[in-house]
Motif scaffolding. Structure first.
Motif, mmCIF file in Angstrom:
data_model
loop_
_atom_site.group_PDB
_atom_site.id
_atom_site.type_symbol
_atom_site.label_atom_id
_atom_site.label_comp_id
_atom_site.label_asym_id
_atom_site.label_seq_id
_atom_site.Cartn_x
_atom_site.Cartn_y
_atom_site.Cartn_z
ATOM 1 N N ASN A 1 -6.123 -7.986 0.827
ATOM 2 C CA ASN A 1 -5.737 -7.919 -0.703
ATOM 3 C C ASN A 1 -4.426 -6.888 -1.004
ATOM 4 O O ASN A 1 -4.496 -5.979 -0.015
ATOM 5 C CB ASN A 1 -6.957 -7.034 -1.445
ATOM 6 C CG ASN A 1 -7.488 -5.907 -0.891
ATOM 7 O OD1 ASN A 1 -7.978 -5.835 0.210
ATOM 8 N ND2 ASN A 1 -7.065 -4.842 -1.644
ATOM 9 N N ARG B 1 0.900 -1.063 0.190
ATOM 10 C CA ARG B 1 -0.081 -0.203 -0.138
ATOM 11 C C ARG B 1 0.927 1.343 0.001
ATOM 12 O O ARG B 1 1.769 1.253 0.950
ATOM 13 C CB ARG B 1 -0.872 -0.109 1.282
ATOM 14 C CG ARG B 1 -2.158 0.571 1.012
ATOM 15 C CD ARG B 1 -2.654 0.568 2.416
ATOM 16 N NE ARG B 1 -4.426 0.199 2.334
ATOM 17 C CZ ARG B 1 -5.278 0.144 3.491
ATOM 18 N NH1 ARG B 1 -4.614 0.525 4.601
ATOM 19 N NH2 ARG B 1 -6.313 -0.106 3.302
ATOM 20 N N SER C 1 -8.352 -5.312 4.993
ATOM 21 C CA SER C 1 -8.805 -6.461 4.102
ATOM 22 C C SER C 1 -7.504 -7.090 3.330
ATOM 23 O O SER C 1 -6.584 -6.210 3.159
ATOM 24 C CB SER C 1 -9.763 -6.204 2.871
ATOM 25 O OG SER C 1 -9.081 -4.733 2.321
ATOM 26 N N SER D 1 -11.618 -6.426 -2.459
ATOM 27 C CA SER D 1 -11.319 -7.240 -1.277
ATOM 28 C C SER D 1 -11.645 -8.692 -1.604
ATOM 29 O O SER D 1 -12.660 -9.150 -2.148
ATOM 30 C CB SER D 1 -12.498 -6.664 -0.374
ATOM 31 O OG SER D 1 -12.037 -5.123 0.004
ATOM 32 N N GLU E 1 -17.353 -5.155 3.184
ATOM 33 C CA GLU E 1 -16.564 -4.688 4.565
ATOM 34 C C GLU E 1 -17.537 -4.238 5.301
ATOM 35 O O GLU E 1 -18.701 -3.556 5.111
ATOM 36 C CB GLU E 1 -15.509 -3.409 4.339
ATOM 37 C CG GLU E 1 -14.309 -4.161 3.675
ATOM 38 C CD GLU E 1 -14.044 -3.913 2.176
ATOM 39 O OE1 GLU E 1 -14.926 -3.796 1.492
ATOM 40 O OE2 GLU E 1 -12.876 -3.920 1.750
HETATM 41 MG MG MG Z 1 -9.700 -2.292 2.272
#
Ligand code: MG
Ligand code: TXA
Length: 305
Positions: free
Chosen positions: A144, A56, A142, A150, A179
């Motif tokens: 991913n 990320r 999540s 997700s 989510e």
């Molecule tokens: Mg997320």
């Protein structure tokens, strides 16, 4: 690259997952909403490894997972309204954004330096077993890779994070596939931050506005001017070093980016407490998790409106 094991959800898989969590590593685990990438929420370096695995490019605050209201109260401050919501909907897909409790054990990277914390008690037995076995709150976004959708099945997690994490606990497809609902509770007001499986009847009229994740009111930035890529401090600057730039404090003397990410918000808060009116930060390599560090530093350095 690491070898990613996928183990069917059973007592052995949970024991292995808890062992990895104890080593400060993130593991993929199902919740009733989507698969999460869980790590010890009390250790900054464990949380930094979540970001490293997801790739990320920015730090957003993460959700803290707990067993129940009792454990949540060690982390966050509950007013009557928050208590009622938790009693009605936990365990389940409702996340509450609450004031962080003073002295809370949560690493500052979890909240990205904010004075509030997002917290929920998940209902899925695999995540609950892991919370019991780990014996501590778990941070879990999540599971991913950045920019991917997700994951609702172990195969999705494997496709996205295979080679980057050691273990995925396979509990089959998740129930909700969406989510959790996120609600901020403060001063007797509720605001819907993310719609989800639990509908509290909040909308833009009664709730005061939906904010898209990523553009929350909530990005911590130090209330002081900040200069980037500094190799030496001016007289009125507190220098946060990295590697060979020693500074007044250091993100990592050995130049370790995971260590730097883990302590980033602590070093910024510490700089704000000094009597020097400005902050400078040493150059941080722009690779791996260094990209997320630089993203956050650039935003903190940008003039505020
Ligand atoms: Mg997320
Ligand atoms: O269903 C879920 O909630 C899943 C499973 C794994 O539990 N987790 C999840 O986490 O969706 P994540 O990290 O992908 O989403 C966290 C969201 C982000 O949009 C973030 O901005 C918001 O929660 N958030 C976290 N802490 C916050 C805070 N202190 N204030 C406002 N928003 C916050």
């Amino acid at each position: 690259m690491v070898q990613t094991k996928v183990l069917p959800y059973d007592a052995g898989a949970i024991a292995e997952a808890a062992r990895l969590i104890g080593e400060g590593l993130p593991v993929g685990v199902p919740t009733e909403t989507v698969y999460g990438l869980a790590a010890d929420a009390t250790r900054g370096e464990a949380v930094a490894r979540i970001y490293e695995a997801k790739g990320r490019p920015s730090f957003n605050p993460l959700i803290v997972h707990v067993l129940d209201v009792g454990q949540a109260e060690t982390v966050a401050e509950f007013d009557v309204q928050a208590q009622e919501l938790a009693e009605r909907h936990w365990p389940g897909p409702l996340t509450l954004v609450l004031p962080l409790r003073p002295g809370s054990p949560i690493a500052s990277l979890v909240t990205a330096g904010l004075p509030t914390v997002a917290i929920r008690a998940p209902a899925h037995p695999a995540m609950r077993d892991l919370l019991v076995a780990a014996g501590r709150p778990l941070a879990a976004p999540s599971a991913n890779a950045s920019g991917r959708i997700s994951p609702t099945r172990a195969e999705h997690v494997l496709a996205s994070l295979g080679g980057r994490i050691s273990l995925i606990v396979d509990g089959g497809p998740t129930g909700h596939g969406l989510e959790s609902t996120i609600v901020a509770v403060s001063g007797g007001r509720m605001r819907l931050l993310r719609p989800g499986p639990i509908d509290l009847g909040l909308d833009t009229d009664t709730g005061g506005g939906v904010e898209a994740p990523g553009q929350l009111e909530s990005h911590y930035a130090p209330a002081r001017p900040l200069r980037l890529d500094a190799t030496a401090a001016a007289g009125d600057e507190w220098l946060i070093g990295f590697g060979e730039v020693a500074g007044d404090a250091s993100l990592s003397r050995s130049g370790d980016l995971v260590e730097a990410a883990a302590g980033l918000f602590d070093r910024l808060h510490e700089a704000e407490r000094q009597d020097r009116p400005r902050i400078a930060v040493a150059p941080i390599p722009d690779n791996g998790i260094g990209r997320a560090i630089n993203d956050r530093l650039r935003r903190a350095a940008a003039p505020r409106s």
